[in-house]
Design an enzyme around this catalytic site. Structure first.
Site, PDB file in Angstrom:
ATOM      1  N   ASP A  96       0.736  -1.096  -0.278  1.00  0.00           N
ATOM      2  CA  ASP A  96       0.593   0.131  -0.114  1.00  0.00           C
ATOM      3  C   ASP A  96       0.746   1.661   0.253  1.00  0.00           C
ATOM      4  O   ASP A  96      -0.308   2.342   0.377  1.00  0.00           O
ATOM      5  CB  ASP A  96      -0.836  -0.111   1.495  1.00  0.00           C
ATOM      6  CG  ASP A  96      -0.554  -0.230   2.989  1.00  0.00           C
ATOM      7  OD1 ASP A  96       1.038  -0.005   2.698  1.00  0.00           O
ATOM      8  OD2 ASP A  96      -0.711  -0.356   2.937  1.00  0.00           O
ATOM      9  N   GLU A 118       0.192  -9.006  -1.082  1.00  0.00           N
ATOM     10  CA  GLU A 118      -0.297  -9.046   0.303  1.00  0.00           C
ATOM     11  C   GLU A 118      -2.101  -7.720  -0.316  1.00  0.00           C
ATOM     12  O   GLU A 118      -1.766  -6.439  -0.300  1.00  0.00           O
ATOM     13  CB  GLU A 118       0.066  -7.778   0.933  1.00  0.00           C
ATOM     14  CG  GLU A 118      -0.115  -7.623   1.895  1.00  0.00           C
ATOM     15  CD  GLU A 118       1.213  -6.807   3.398  1.00  0.00           C
ATOM     16  OE1 GLU A 118       0.823  -4.963   3.032  1.00  0.00           O
ATOM     17  OE2 GLU A 118       1.784  -7.518   4.087  1.00  0.00           O
ATOM     18  N   GLU A 132      -2.429   5.083   2.706  1.00  0.00           N
ATOM     19  CA  GLU A 132      -2.488   2.675   2.180  1.00  0.00           C
ATOM     20  C   GLU A 132      -3.622   2.872   1.582  1.00  0.00           C
ATOM     21  O   GLU A 132      -3.409   2.059   1.233  1.00  0.00           O
ATOM     22  CB  GLU A 132      -1.889   2.395   3.484  1.00  0.00           C
ATOM     23  CG  GLU A 132      -0.211   3.232   3.779  1.00  0.00           C
ATOM     24  CD  GLU A 132       0.253   4.313   4.643  1.00  0.00           C
ATOM     25  OE1 GLU A 132      -0.589   5.222   5.067  1.00  0.00           O
ATOM     26  OE2 GLU A 132       1.404   4.846   4.746  1.00  0.00           O
ATOM     27  N   HIS A 205       5.686   6.041  13.030  1.00  0.00           N
ATOM     28  CA  HIS A 205       5.394   6.261  11.811  1.00  0.00           C
ATOM     29  C   HIS A 205       4.248   7.371  11.063  1.00  0.00           C
ATOM     30  O   HIS A 205       4.845   7.759   9.590  1.00  0.00           O
ATOM     31  CB  HIS A 205       6.913   6.413  11.184  1.00  0.00           C
ATOM     32  CG  HIS A 205       6.778   4.690  10.024  1.00  0.00           C
ATOM     33  ND1 HIS A 205       5.890   3.192  10.955  1.00  0.00           N
ATOM     34  CD2 HIS A 205       5.496   4.366   8.498  1.00  0.00           C
ATOM     35  CE1 HIS A 205       5.194   2.699  10.448  1.00  0.00           C
ATOM     36  NE2 HIS A 205       5.393   3.405   9.074  1.00  0.00           N
ATOM     37  N   ARG A 207       2.114   8.488   9.114  1.00  0.00           N
ATOM     38  CA  ARG A 207       1.890  10.007   8.469  1.00  0.00           C
ATOM     39  C   ARG A 207       0.564  10.429   9.578  1.00  0.00           C
ATOM     40  O   ARG A 207       0.128  11.253   9.527  1.00  0.00           O
ATOM     41  CB  ARG A 207       0.930  10.137   7.181  1.00  0.00           C
ATOM     42  CG  ARG A 207       2.618  10.698   5.755  1.00  0.00           C
ATOM     43  CD  ARG A 207       2.394  10.091   4.448  1.00  0.00           C
ATOM     44  NE  ARG A 207       3.762  10.475   4.110  1.00  0.00           N
ATOM     45  CZ  ARG A 207       4.590  11.017   3.723  1.00  0.00           C
ATOM     46  NH1 ARG A 207       3.947  12.923   3.369  1.00  0.00           N
ATOM     47  NH2 ARG A 207       5.282  10.774   3.111  1.00  0.00           N
TER      48      ARG A 207
HETATM   49  C1  UD1 Z   1       6.074   5.236   4.092  1.00  0.00           C
HETATM   50  C2  UD1 Z   1       5.344   4.542   3.670  1.00  0.00           C
HETATM   51  C3  UD1 Z   1       4.035   4.401   4.516  1.00  0.00           C
HETATM   52  C4  UD1 Z   1       5.241   2.511   5.222  1.00  0.00           C
HETATM   53  C5  UD1 Z   1       6.367   3.094   5.273  1.00  0.00           C
HETATM   54  C6  UD1 Z   1       7.689   1.994   5.721  1.00  0.00           C
HETATM   55  C7  UD1 Z   1       3.902   6.376   1.917  1.00  0.00           C
HETATM   56  C8  UD1 Z   1       3.115   7.022   1.520  1.00  0.00           C
HETATM   57  N1  UD1 Z   1       4.589   5.679   2.781  1.00  0.00           N
HETATM   58  O1  UD1 Z   1       6.188   5.733   5.378  1.00  0.00           O
HETATM   59  O2  UD1 Z   1       3.200   3.549   3.883  1.00  0.00           O
HETATM   60  O3  UD1 Z   1       4.455   1.942   6.143  1.00  0.00           O
HETATM   61  O4  UD1 Z   1       6.915   4.015   4.466  1.00  0.00           O
HETATM   62  O5  UD1 Z   1       8.684   2.550   7.121  1.00  0.00           O
HETATM   63  O6  UD1 Z   1       4.071   5.342   0.606  1.00  0.00           O
HETATM   64  N2  UD1 Z   1      13.714   8.983   5.922  1.00  0.00           N
HETATM   65  C9  UD1 Z   1      14.824   9.052   5.665  1.00  0.00           C
HETATM   66  N3  UD1 Z   1      15.774   8.113   5.403  1.00  0.00           N
HETATM   67  C10 UD1 Z   1      14.810   6.398   4.586  1.00  0.00           C
HETATM   68  C11 UD1 Z   1      14.398   6.616   4.612  1.00  0.00           C
HETATM   69  C12 UD1 Z   1      13.046   7.505   5.363  1.00  0.00           C
HETATM   70  O7  UD1 Z   1      16.035  10.284   5.581  1.00  0.00           O
HETATM   71  O8  UD1 Z   1      15.778   5.583   4.501  1.00  0.00           O
HETATM   72  C13 UD1 Z   1      13.049  10.406   5.892  1.00  0.00           C
HETATM   73  C14 UD1 Z   1      13.517  11.335   4.528  1.00  0.00           C
HETATM   74  O9  UD1 Z   1      13.838  12.659   5.456  1.00  0.00           O
HETATM   75  C15 UD1 Z   1      11.190  10.877   4.173  1.00  0.00           C
HETATM   76  C16 UD1 Z   1      10.953  10.709   4.946  1.00  0.00           C
HETATM   77  O10 UD1 Z   1      11.268  10.099   6.166  1.00  0.00           O
HETATM   78  O11 UD1 Z   1      11.276  12.195   3.652  1.00  0.00           O
HETATM   79  C17 UD1 Z   1       9.449   9.781   5.407  1.00  0.00           C
HETATM   80  O12 UD1 Z   1      10.160   8.675   4.103  1.00  0.00           O
HETATM   81  P1  UD1 Z   1       8.159   8.379   3.287  1.00  0.00           P
HETATM   82  O13 UD1 Z   1       9.203   7.230   2.461  1.00  0.00           O
HETATM   83  O14 UD1 Z   1       7.838   9.185   2.485  1.00  0.00           O
HETATM   84  O15 UD1 Z   1       7.475   8.022   4.871  1.00  0.00           O
HETATM   85  P2  UD1 Z   1       7.446   7.100   5.200  1.00  0.00           P
HETATM   86  O16 UD1 Z   1       6.868   7.386   6.814  1.00  0.00           O
HETATM   87  O17 UD1 Z   1       8.721   6.503   5.711  1.00  0.00           O
HETATM   88  N1  UDP Z   2      11.694  -3.136  11.480  1.00  0.00           N
HETATM   89  C1  UDP Z   2      13.468  -2.767  10.958  1.00  0.00           C
HETATM   90  N2  UDP Z   2      13.426  -2.533  12.020  1.00  0.00           N
HETATM   91  C2  UDP Z   2      13.006  -1.389  12.769  1.00  0.00           C
HETATM   92  C3  UDP Z   2      12.051  -1.134  12.617  1.00  0.00           C
HETATM   93  C4  UDP Z   2      11.974  -2.271  11.756  1.00  0.00           C
HETATM   94  O1  UDP Z   2      13.492  -3.795  10.848  1.00  0.00           O
HETATM   95  O2  UDP Z   2      14.400  -0.574  13.469  1.00  0.00           O
HETATM   96  C5  UDP Z   2      10.684  -3.931  10.406  1.00  0.00           C
HETATM   97  C6  UDP Z   2       9.443  -4.642  10.909  1.00  0.00           C
HETATM   98  O3  UDP Z   2      10.426  -5.657  11.893  1.00  0.00           O
HETATM   99  C7  UDP Z   2       9.165  -4.650   9.731  1.00  0.00           C
HETATM  100  C8  UDP Z   2       8.766  -3.786   9.165  1.00  0.00           C
HETATM  101  O4  UDP Z   2      10.317  -3.385   9.042  1.00  0.00           O
HETATM  102  O5  UDP Z   2       9.286  -6.292   9.538  1.00  0.00           O
HETATM  103  C9  UDP Z   2       8.030  -3.122   8.943  1.00  0.00           C
HETATM  104  O6  UDP Z   2       7.739  -1.776   8.577  1.00  0.00           O
HETATM  105  P1  UDP Z   2       8.006  -0.328   8.843  1.00  0.00           P
HETATM  106  O7  UDP Z   2       6.752  -0.137  10.315  1.00  0.00           O
HETATM  107  O8  UDP Z   2       9.025   0.829   8.758  1.00  0.00           O
HETATM  108  O9  UDP Z   2       6.369  -0.132   7.852  1.00  0.00           O
HETATM  109  P2  UDP Z   2       5.089  -0.721   7.778  1.00  0.00           P
HETATM  110  O10 UDP Z   2       4.845  -2.161   8.239  1.00  0.00           O
HETATM  111  O11 UDP Z   2       4.117  -0.009   9.115  1.00  0.00           O
HETATM  112  O12 UDP Z   2       4.068   0.078   6.382  1.00  0.00           O
END
Ligand code: UD1
Ligand code: UDP
Length: 367
Positions: A96, A118, A132, A205, A207
């Site tokens: 998603d 999924e 999502e 995390h 949004r």
């Molecule tokens: C995204 C997904 C969410 C998922 C989550 C998993 C969307 C809209 N959201 O949300 O569904 O649950 O990933 O973690 O697709 N950043 C870094 N380094 C990284 C990753 C992120 O610096 O490796 C920072 C950046 O500033 C970035 C911000 O995190 O702009 C947000 O990342 P983003 O992918 O937009 O949103 P997530 O909350 O991570």
């Molecule tokens: N996870 C990880 N390191 C962390 C936090 C989470 O490897 O510090 C793993 C967690 O076990 C799961 C996946 O990341 O397998 C989930 O990712 P996240 O919570 O970022 O996204 P979501 O599942 O909510 O989309």
């Protein structure tokens, strides 16, 4: 030769798609093309390293504080170029995220079939989780084949009019991933410093929780840790600057609250396997923690994983300060409630989801 393209961009997609990459790469009648969007940069790289997967293309889209517009535009145009060049027979997307939605849309515009891994998870509230729930419904509306993790997900797809022969119930590849990461003899730095304390892990995390909801959840968590001197809370903080600011402000400077950088999947899964309890707004953790026998308090108002609630492994606390405080206090204080949750069964599969997905995909071309 049947050419399967897979695309993913964030940590959870990578954890759940890498087992499928390995499975498809082991099949002689299948050629794979693995694209990553780099929606996450460091967190994606860590997963690829743990699973030993080298992508064939990387769109490198991430920017600090990226908006949904930024991600959607870059992934849509980047995937357009890649798909025109590679001409796969099918594109597999996961779950998603905006990477998955924009990639599926690009494939649909180009007339390339989409397989949704999924598929069928629903809250039916397009603002929770945001964006999502919209993404997963939109992906299912343009997909050609559906890999549903559970019968509940299959039921949702059938009610929405999807044809039964296009839906395969496979289990969730999150459980497959644990077979690559969880090790019986694991010892790690964080575990060695526990001194007999109960280990609680937290992640947050989403949004829709950024800002005040996250702050009030954190206030509740700090109060409960204060009241329980035998608890150490480890919180690997998401790199999103908005999350980091709230975590530092409300949870920083506490001797039994450890704020760390995100842990790679190997370290995180092994730590979780040894935890007393997990508090999270994550989707994937709602699947993996129950399979490790660890109760989960869900820091959200809705969940698309009702199987875990029904099985008794997930407790949805909501996002109010009182709701989180009450749920956390209950699980730390009531041994019977805790034991019932820790005993509950994992409804998300047996760790062979990737094999079932590959079998179903390749059976389509062999028939
Ligand atoms: C995204 C997904 C969410 C998922 C989550 C998993 C969307 C809209 N959201 O949300 O569904 O649950 O990933 O973690 O697709 N950043 C870094 N380094 C990284 C990753 C992120 O610096 O490796 C920072 C950046 O500033 C970035 C911000 O995190 O702009 C947000 O990342 P983003 O992918 O937009 O949103 P997530 O909350 O991570
Ligand atoms: N996870 C990880 N390191 C962390 C936090 C989470 O490897 O510090 C793993 C967690 O076990 C799961 C996946 O990341 O397998 C989930 O990712 P996240 O919570 O970022 O996204 P979501 O599942 O909510 O989309």
């Amino acid at each position: 030769m049947y050419k399967v393209a897979l695309v993913f961009g964030t940590r959870p997609e990578a954890i759940k798609m890498c087992p499928l990459v390995h499975e498809l790469r082991s099949r002689p009648d299948c050629e794979t093309f693995v694209a990553v969007t780099g929606q996450h940069r460091e967190m994606l790289g860590e997963v690829l390293a743990v699973f030993g997967v080298t992508p064939d293309a990387d769109l490198d889209v991430m920017t600090p504080r990226q908006t949904l517009f930024d991600i959607t535009e870059r992934v849509l145009s980047g995937m357009r170029e890649l798909l025109i060049r590679e001409k796969p027979d099918i594109l597999l997307v996961h779950g998603d995220t905006t990477t998955s939605f924009a990639s599926a849309l690009a494939a649909y515009y180009l007339g390339i079939p989409v397989g949704h891994v999924e598929a069928g998870l629903r809250t039916y509230d397009i603002r929770s989780p945001y964006p999502e729930e919209f993404n997963r419904q939109a992906i299912d509306s343009l997909s050609d084949v559906f890999f549903a993790p559970t019968e509940t997900a299959r039921g949702a797809l059938l009610r929405e009019g999807k044809r039964p022969e296009k839906i395969f119930v496979t289990g969730n590849t999150e459980i497959d991933a644990l077979k690559y990461t969880v090790r019986a003899g694991y010892t790690g730095g964080l575990l060695e410093n526990l001194n007999g304390q109960r280990l609680v892990i937290m992640t947050a995390h989403r949004r829709e929780n950024l800002g005040e909801p996250m702050r009030r959840m954190f206030r509740a968590v700090r109060r409960v840790v204060d009241e329980h001197p035998d608890v150490t809370l480890v919180y690997p903080v998401h790199p999103n600057p908005a999350v980091r600011e709230a975590a530092d402000e409300i949870l920083g400077g506490h001797s039994r609250i450890l704020l760390t950088d995100p842990l790679d999947a190997y370290r995180f899964h092994n730590l979780m396997a040894r935890a007393y309890l997990v508090l999270t707004d994550s989707g994937g953790i709602q699947e993996s923690a129950p399979s490790l026998g660890v109760p989960v308090i869900v820091l959200r108002d809705t969940t698309e994983r009702p199987e875990g609630v029904a099985a008794g492994t997930l407790l949805v606390a909501g996002t109010s300060e009182q709701g989180v405080y009450d749920a956390f206090t209950l699980l730390l204080g009531d041994a019977e409630v805790y034991a019932a949750m820790a005993r509950a069964e994992n409804p998300y599969g047996d760790g062979f989801a990737a094999r079932r997905i590959a079998d179903a995909l390749l059976a389509r071309i062999n028939n």
